[in-house]
Design an enzyme around this catalytic site. Structure first.
Site, PDB file in Angstrom:
ATOM      1  CB  SER A 145       5.627  59.904  50.797  1.00  0.00           C
ATOM      2  OG  SER A 145       4.815  61.047  50.974  1.00  0.00           O
ATOM      3  CE1 TYR A 158       7.925  62.227  55.526  1.00  0.00           C
ATOM      4  CE2 TYR A 158       6.884  63.001  53.515  1.00  0.00           C
ATOM      5  CZ  TYR A 158       6.965  62.080  54.533  1.00  0.00           C
ATOM      6  OH  TYR A 158       6.105  61.005  54.560  1.00  0.00           O
TER       7      TYR A 158
END
Length: 254
Positions: A145, A158
């Site tokens: 990500s 996250y």
């Protein structure tokens, strides 16, 4: 004009975790369109069947197993290889997001996001690599990500999982590269999906994304397909331990 053979993945077998919708389904579609036999993975058999029915060709399969459970992963990967054939490509896409300030983030949610975003890649990657290393070839692509590098308030857990996944990718490269397995990451930026729809529709947040991204827009799931096809192809045989960021340039600017 025909495509260069270095980018040909036709006839290869690919397992994509978390692929009943969103990014995973888009990547599975891209692999299927490129001529791969594709196995969709998730926990909901009905949703998987519906997703598979929408993909092109007659070489699309499903495999319902829990990627966060070691015994389920071991039996699931074994069953896939027995039914479909030896896997050439694994895309570790399964993931989730939980947003909350760190002071309010509960332990159960911490372990849940770790298991889904990080432990699953270790478990499925290890199981696939057992076989790939014996055969002397394979491609593993971990979906990292933008948050493998940077973070905003409210998503620290996250980002922690995605940062760790970047380093797990490098560790897999170090361990399995000598056996002919290339392991890389694909790092999406802000991508418009079913799950990010509320953020896309939040005009203040959406405006921030567009201003912050040199490309001036949200990414689309199809923007990620070229990257995964490259990393899965012979063109990337000497590429390993890297993360290819597909973020419209966001990681490159202040």
């Amino acid at each position: 004009m025909t495509a260069h053979p270095l980018f040909d993945v036709g006839g290869r077998r690919a397992l994509v975790t978390g692929s009943s919708r969103g990014i995973g389904l888009a990547l599975a579609r891209g692999l299927a369109e490129a001529g791969c036999t594709v196995v969709l993975n998730g926990r909901d058999e009905d949703r998987l069947a519906e997703a598979a029915a929408g993909l092109p060709g007659d070489r699309v399969h499903t495999a319902a197993f829990d990627v966060t459970d070691g015994s389920s992963v071991a039996s699931g990967v074994a069953e896939v290889e027995e039914r479909v054939g030896p896997l050439d490509i694994l895309v570790n896409n399964a993931g989730m997001q939980l947003r909350a300030p760190l002071l309010e983030f509960g332990e159960s949610d911490w372990h849940r996001i770790l298991d889904t975003n990080l432990t699953s890649a270790f478990l499925v990657g290890r199981e696939a690599a057992r076989r790939m290393t014996e055969r002397g070839h394979g491609k593993i692509i971990n979906i990292c990500s933008l948050q493998s590098e940077v973070v905003r308030p409210g998503i620290a857990p996250y980002a922690a999982t995605k940062g760790a996944l970047k380093m797990l990718t490098k560790g897999m490269c170090a361990d399995w590269g000598p056996s002919g397995v290339q392991v890389n990451g694909l790092g999406p930026g802000y991508i418009e999906t079913e799950l990010t729809r509320p953020l896309v529709e939040d005009e203040e947040f959406s405006s921030w994304v567009r201003r912050r991204t040199p490309a001036g827009r949200w990414g689309r799931t199809r923007d990620l397909v070229g990257g995964v096809l490259f990393l899965a192809s012979p063109a990337a045989d000497f590429v390993s331990g890297q993360v290819l960021y597909v973020d419209g340039g966001m990681t490159s600017v202040l």
